[in-house]
Design an enzyme around this catalytic site. Structure first.
Site, PDB file in Angstrom:
ATOM      1  N   LYS A   6       7.945  -0.876   6.430  1.00  0.00           N
ATOM      2  CA  LYS A   6       7.860   0.377   5.569  1.00  0.00           C
ATOM      3  C   LYS A   6       8.979   0.282   4.699  1.00  0.00           C
ATOM      4  O   LYS A   6      10.330   0.146   5.270  1.00  0.00           O
ATOM      5  CB  LYS A   6       7.830   1.569   6.626  1.00  0.00           C
ATOM      6  CG  LYS A   6       8.844   1.740   7.555  1.00  0.00           C
ATOM      7  CD  LYS A   6       8.588   2.756   8.520  1.00  0.00           C
ATOM      8  CE  LYS A   6       9.559   2.811   9.707  1.00  0.00           C
ATOM      9  NZ  LYS A   6       9.319   4.010  10.544  1.00  0.00           N
ATOM     10  N   LYS A  16       2.300   4.473   1.401  1.00  0.00           N
ATOM     11  CA  LYS A  16       2.592   5.071   2.838  1.00  0.00           C
ATOM     12  C   LYS A  16       2.388   6.408   2.824  1.00  0.00           C
ATOM     13  O   LYS A  16       3.001   7.256   2.113  1.00  0.00           O
ATOM     14  CB  LYS A  16       4.089   4.570   3.212  1.00  0.00           C
ATOM     15  CG  LYS A  16       4.238   5.134   4.660  1.00  0.00           C
ATOM     16  CD  LYS A  16       5.821   4.830   5.261  1.00  0.00           C
ATOM     17  CE  LYS A  16       5.672   4.941   6.788  1.00  0.00           C
ATOM     18  NZ  LYS A  16       5.402   5.901   7.310  1.00  0.00           N
ATOM     19  N   PHE A  51      -7.088   1.823   6.008  1.00  0.00           N
ATOM     20  CA  PHE A  51      -6.433   0.338   5.462  1.00  0.00           C
ATOM     21  C   PHE A  51      -6.607  -0.778   6.637  1.00  0.00           C
ATOM     22  O   PHE A  51      -6.025  -1.891   6.500  1.00  0.00           O
ATOM     23  CB  PHE A  51      -5.031   0.856   5.382  1.00  0.00           C
ATOM     24  CG  PHE A  51      -4.329   1.557   6.547  1.00  0.00           C
ATOM     25  CD1 PHE A  51      -4.065   1.104   7.778  1.00  0.00           C
ATOM     26  CD2 PHE A  51      -3.919   2.945   6.105  1.00  0.00           C
ATOM     27  CE1 PHE A  51      -3.455   1.994   8.667  1.00  0.00           C
ATOM     28  CE2 PHE A  51      -3.091   3.746   7.013  1.00  0.00           C
ATOM     29  CZ  PHE A  51      -3.019   3.333   8.417  1.00  0.00           C
ATOM     30  N   ARG A  67      -1.918   9.452  11.524  1.00  0.00           N
ATOM     31  CA  ARG A  67      -2.736   8.198  11.803  1.00  0.00           C
ATOM     32  C   ARG A  67      -3.952   8.456  12.666  1.00  0.00           C
ATOM     33  O   ARG A  67      -4.029   9.549  13.516  1.00  0.00           O
ATOM     34  CB  ARG A  67      -1.960   7.497  12.774  1.00  0.00           C
ATOM     35  CG  ARG A  67      -2.156   5.994  12.916  1.00  0.00           C
ATOM     36  CD  ARG A  67      -2.016   5.114  11.881  1.00  0.00           C
ATOM     37  NE  ARG A  67      -2.407   3.693  11.912  1.00  0.00           N
ATOM     38  CZ  ARG A  67      -1.610   2.731  12.533  1.00  0.00           C
ATOM     39  NH1 ARG A  67      -0.212   3.079  12.736  1.00  0.00           N
ATOM     40  NH2 ARG A  67      -1.946   1.672  12.317  1.00  0.00           N
ATOM     41  N   ARG A 126       5.403  -2.776  17.149  1.00  0.00           N
ATOM     42  CA  ARG A 126       6.167  -2.507  15.979  1.00  0.00           C
ATOM     43  C   ARG A 126       6.740  -3.800  15.588  1.00  0.00           C
ATOM     44  O   ARG A 126       8.118  -4.004  16.105  1.00  0.00           O
ATOM     45  CB  ARG A 126       7.140  -1.538  16.163  1.00  0.00           C
ATOM     46  CG  ARG A 126       7.771  -0.771  14.963  1.00  0.00           C
ATOM     47  CD  ARG A 126       9.036   0.359  15.489  1.00  0.00           C
ATOM     48  NE  ARG A 126       8.467   1.426  15.948  1.00  0.00           N
ATOM     49  CZ  ARG A 126       7.912   2.280  15.256  1.00  0.00           C
ATOM     50  NH1 ARG A 126       7.963   2.118  13.897  1.00  0.00           N
ATOM     51  NH2 ARG A 126       7.475   3.388  15.793  1.00  0.00           N
ATOM     52  N   ARG A 169      -2.980   9.299  16.702  1.00  0.00           N
ATOM     53  CA  ARG A 169      -1.875   8.071  17.104  1.00  0.00           C
ATOM     54  C   ARG A 169      -1.601   8.006  18.607  1.00  0.00           C
ATOM     55  O   ARG A 169      -1.622   7.079  19.232  1.00  0.00           O
ATOM     56  CB  ARG A 169      -0.753   8.381  16.341  1.00  0.00           C
ATOM     57  CG  ARG A 169       0.360   7.576  16.745  1.00  0.00           C
ATOM     58  CD  ARG A 169       1.684   7.680  15.782  1.00  0.00           C
ATOM     59  NE  ARG A 169       2.628   7.043  15.998  1.00  0.00           N
ATOM     60  CZ  ARG A 169       3.690   6.752  15.404  1.00  0.00           C
ATOM     61  NH1 ARG A 169       3.376   6.982  14.091  1.00  0.00           N
ATOM     62  NH2 ARG A 169       4.856   6.267  16.003  1.00  0.00           N
ATOM     63  N   GLU A 218       0.782  -1.238  -0.065  1.00  0.00           N
ATOM     64  CA  GLU A 218      -0.057   0.016   0.109  1.00  0.00           C
ATOM     65  C   GLU A 218       0.779   1.290   0.051  1.00  0.00           C
ATOM     66  O   GLU A 218       1.873   1.205   0.481  1.00  0.00           O
ATOM     67  CB  GLU A 218      -0.923   0.195   1.338  1.00  0.00           C
ATOM     68  CG  GLU A 218      -1.816  -1.187   1.469  1.00  0.00           C
ATOM     69  CD  GLU A 218      -2.233  -1.097   2.781  1.00  0.00           C
ATOM     70  OE1 GLU A 218      -2.345  -0.443   3.711  1.00  0.00           O
ATOM     71  OE2 GLU A 218      -3.231  -2.279   2.804  1.00  0.00           O
ATOM     72  N   GLU A 251      -5.219   6.669   7.719  1.00  0.00           N
ATOM     73  CA  GLU A 251      -4.254   7.929   7.821  1.00  0.00           C
ATOM     74  C   GLU A 251      -4.933   9.002   7.073  1.00  0.00           C
ATOM     75  O   GLU A 251      -5.583   8.761   5.815  1.00  0.00           O
ATOM     76  CB  GLU A 251      -2.898   7.441   6.881  1.00  0.00           C
ATOM     77  CG  GLU A 251      -1.949   8.573   6.962  1.00  0.00           C
ATOM     78  CD  GLU A 251      -0.760   8.409   7.874  1.00  0.00           C
ATOM     79  OE1 GLU A 251      -0.906   7.564   8.724  1.00  0.00           O
ATOM     80  OE2 GLU A 251       0.129   9.120   7.993  1.00  0.00           O
TER      81      GLU A 251
HETATM   82  P1  ATP Z   1       7.976   7.556  10.110  1.00  0.00           P
HETATM   83  O1  ATP Z   1       8.667   8.418  11.371  1.00  0.00           O
HETATM   84  O2  ATP Z   1       8.675   6.837   9.075  1.00  0.00           O
HETATM   85  O3  ATP Z   1       6.915   8.577   9.525  1.00  0.00           O
HETATM   86  P2  ATP Z   1       6.377   6.552  12.113  1.00  0.00           P
HETATM   87  O4  ATP Z   1       7.563   6.179  13.310  1.00  0.00           O
HETATM   88  O5  ATP Z   1       5.689   7.687  12.353  1.00  0.00           O
HETATM   89  O6  ATP Z   1       7.093   6.414  10.777  1.00  0.00           O
HETATM   90  P3  ATP Z   1       6.016   3.737  11.311  1.00  0.00           P
HETATM   91  O7  ATP Z   1       5.547   2.894  12.378  1.00  0.00           O
HETATM   92  O8  ATP Z   1       7.377   3.685  11.273  1.00  0.00           O
HETATM   93  O9  ATP Z   1       5.691   5.151  12.222  1.00  0.00           O
HETATM   94  O10 ATP Z   1       5.126   3.721  10.126  1.00  0.00           O
HETATM   95  C1  ATP Z   1       3.590   3.477  10.342  1.00  0.00           C
HETATM   96  C2  ATP Z   1       3.098   5.031  10.125  1.00  0.00           C
HETATM   97  O11 ATP Z   1       3.065   5.088   8.677  1.00  0.00           O
HETATM   98  C3  ATP Z   1       1.544   4.719  10.570  1.00  0.00           C
HETATM   99  O12 ATP Z   1       1.682   4.985  11.799  1.00  0.00           O
HETATM  100  C4  ATP Z   1       0.907   5.575   9.811  1.00  0.00           C
HETATM  101  O13 ATP Z   1       0.727   6.728  10.517  1.00  0.00           O
HETATM  102  C5  ATP Z   1       1.457   5.754   8.354  1.00  0.00           C
HETATM  103  N1  ATP Z   1       1.064   5.113   7.173  1.00  0.00           N
HETATM  104  C6  ATP Z   1       1.048   5.636   6.161  1.00  0.00           C
HETATM  105  N2  ATP Z   1       0.383   4.837   5.316  1.00  0.00           N
HETATM  106  C7  ATP Z   1       0.122   3.757   5.867  1.00  0.00           C
HETATM  107  C8  ATP Z   1      -0.466   2.630   5.555  1.00  0.00           C
HETATM  108  N3  ATP Z   1      -1.025   2.219   4.239  1.00  0.00           N
HETATM  109  N4  ATP Z   1      -0.688   1.579   6.168  1.00  0.00           N
HETATM  110  C9  ATP Z   1      -0.200   1.681   7.382  1.00  0.00           C
HETATM  111  N5  ATP Z   1       0.479   2.873   7.895  1.00  0.00           N
HETATM  112  C10 ATP Z   1       0.589   3.896   7.041  1.00  0.00           C
END
Ligand code: ATP
Length: 548
Positions: free
Chosen positions: A411, A246, A334, A251, A405, A266, A244, A295
């Site tokens: 990702k 990102k 999602f 969130r 996590r 979040r 999917e 998101e």
């Molecule tokens: P980063 O700092 O890389 O933005 P993060 O630390 O905020 O990541 P991660 O767990 O690394 O959070 O990445 C997941 C986040 O990506 C989710 O919390 C969500 O906010 C975002 N996201 C965007 N698109 C999607 C998707 N299709 N599915 C799940 N999460 C997604």
């Protein structure tokens, strides 16, 4: 349980270094608690009097605390700040100050765990113009009846700076041992209920009670998170994965039941009032009795805007309608966690997805299912071209694991050397920046501690520095010459050119050419990077350099 016994236990736990001894002492205590004390104990020992989803907040900064301590000890505010600078820890400083006072005080009421919880509740519900005064009054009452040791831990709880080294993991093991239940079931129940207090009561009833926990609308769960990885790594299993985009937004979790809707961020804060446009869209589109995960992105002319645009809306209290008219917010769904009275988190992802597609139509995030590396690469580049952050790869048969996590979501995004670090101090600027902070001291998490790793002085605009100066005033714990130290609350995302070994910082590492990228208001300090992350990155880059 008397709060004094709780404080003595905390003091003992702080001195124990071994995990097994910690768990043994905790489980022995848990066994001895009444039904009334058990949930209070489990919440307080984690330093979180209220479940994070409850919306209850103490809102006590160092300034309020100083005022109350000044009243109780008869000392001047400056003396208190001075003591804090010398002792370095607010709890220890208050213990010190109260021990001088206690020689002259004769009347104290014994405080129980329930008394403390009742007072914390009182603090959390005070609202309106007089709320600060009310809070101070309650803190004064507490501290007047507290022994120095109790004052130490009351302070740590009030400032939300309670770091005695007990994480969810230790408490989970202790609860499991105390009631002879499987720790995995305790973990499962906590993922669903997100409240160790309630989970401990269920564990006391036995494994069946833990197994039968259910999600319910308006009781949000933590979001499932992703790990950084590679496409080839995920495809190693040979199975097709779901891919999917990102999205670079914010969130959210959306709950609807009996026609009522709520939206959570979040950090599980309720953002319904700030997002009327999105809430209306989802309310119209979704059936009743549902919890979905997604998101929300801000778009202009079909292109996504930076994610801060959404965060700014999350915070908005006034002129929400005008803001909603100015920028289009689009929810992308999602996942689905609950539908029609049924919890869905234990179903495989592809089944949840089928259910989501049936009920949420247009708002469902598009998906590619593939086991072909070049096809996924092409999808990744299409995501970047469309202005998104990269892609998420999700294992088709994975369950939804709140707050985890794990390896089930990976990702993929362009390599960026950034760390999320906690702001623990600052130094006053010079020249035209003399009236604001010019550089910030940043720390990584190390178990329950925060260890400095860098200072950052570049990358800020003048507006950002002015805003940081104002917003951090209430967090100042102590001052030392040109330095000030904060109650940890803010997380900065910081770029750097290299991680170096350095004797200048306690953790042994420092960042080369650090620069401020952005404030991560969507992240709690518990989500900041750890010393382990830094060590891993150091080893990784040096391995690559040696190989080449
Ligand atoms: P980063 O700092 O890389 O933005 P993060 O630390 O905020 O990541 P991660 O767990 O690394 O959070 O990445 C997941 C986040 O990506 C989710 O919390 C969500 O906010 C975002 N996201 C965007 N698109 C999607 C998707 N299709 N599915 C799940 N999460 C997604």
């Amino acid at each position: 349980m008397l709060f004094l016994n709780f404080a003595e236990l905390c003091s003992r736990l702080e001195k124990i270094s071994g995990r097994l001894d910690t768990i043994a002492l905790l489980s022995e205590t848990i066994c001895s608690l009444s039904e009334e004390d058990l949930p209070h104990f489990c919440r307080l020992i984690l330093g979180k009097p209220f479940p994070e989803w409850s919306g209850q907040k103490l809102g006590v900064g160092p300034n309020l605390l100083y005022e109350a301590v000044a009243y109780v000890t008869g000392k001047k505010r400056d003396e208190i700040i001075d003591r804090l600078s010398r002792v370095g820890d607010a709890g220890a400083a208050v213990e010190d100050l109260l021990s001088q006072k206690s020689q002259t005080s004769f009347f104290t009421v014994e405080l129980s765990l329930s008394d403390i919880m009742a007072a914390l509740l009182e603090i959390s519900v005070t609202e309106g113009g007089r709320s600060q005064k009310e809070k101070v009054r309650v803190i004064q009452r507490l501290l007047s009846n507290a022994s120095p040791l109790e004052g130490h831990y009351i302070t740590a709880i009030l400032l939300e700076d309670f770091r005695i080294g007990i994480g969810d993991g230790n408490l989970r093991e202790a609860i499991a041992r105390a009631f002879s239940v499987n720790p995995d079931l305790v973990e499962y129940a906590n993922q669903v209920r997100n409240d160790m207090g309630e989970v401990a009561l269920l564990a006391k009833q036995g494994e069946t009670a833990l197994q039968s926990v259910r999600l319910v609308p308006f009781h949000p769960v933590r979001m499932m998170l992703a790990r950084q990885g590679t496409i080839s790594g995920v495809l190693e299993s040979g199975n097709p994965v779901a891919v999917e985009y990102k999205y670079d937004g914010a969130r959210f979790q959306f709950h609807k039941q009996n026609g009522r809707c709520r939206m959570y961020s979040r950090r599980l804060e309720e953002v319904t009032a700030a997002m009327p446009d999105v809430v209306t869209l989802l309310n119209d589109a979704l059936p009743d009795d549902i919890i979905v995960d997604g998101e929300v992105i801000a778009v202009r002319d079909g292109r996504p805007l930076p994610f801060q645009t959404v965060l700014r809306r999350f915070r908005r209290k006034h002129n929400v309608a005008e803001a909603a008219d100015a920028i289009t917010m689009l929810p992308n769904l999602f996942d689905i966690l609950y539908l029609d009275g049924r919890m869905l988190i234990d179903l495989p992802f592809h089944i949840r997805r089928e259910k989501l597609c049936k009920v949420a139509g247009n708002f469902v995030t598009p998906q590619l299912v593939s086991d072909n590396e070049s096809e996924i690469e092409a999808y990744y580049h299409a995501a970047l071209d469309a202005g998104h952050e990269g892609v998420m790869l999700k294992l088709q048969d994975s369950r939804y694991t709140p707050g985890v996590r794990g390896k089930d979501w990976v990702k993929i995004k362009p390599e960026a050397d950034t760390l999320d670090l906690v702001v623990t101090g600052a130094e006053w600027g010079e020249g035209k920046r003399a009236h604001v902070f010019g550089s910030f001291l940043l720390s990584v998490r190390d178990e329950e501690k925060l260890i400095p790793i860098s200072r950052v002085a570049t990358g800020f605009s003048d507006e950002q520095l002015a805003w940081l100066h104002d917003t951090l005033q209430d967090d100042i714990l102590r001052k030392d010459g040109k330095m000030v130290y904060f109650e940890p609350r803010l997380v900065f995302e910081v770029g750097y050119s290299e991680i170096q070994k350095s004797p200048n910082y306690e953790g042994g590492y420092a960042l080369r050419f650090p620069r401020f990228i952005e404030l991560r208001e969507d992240k709690d300090i518990k989500e900041a990077n750890t010393t382990e992350d830094v060590t891993d990155r150091y080893i990784q880059t040096h391995k690559v350099q040696n190989e080449s």
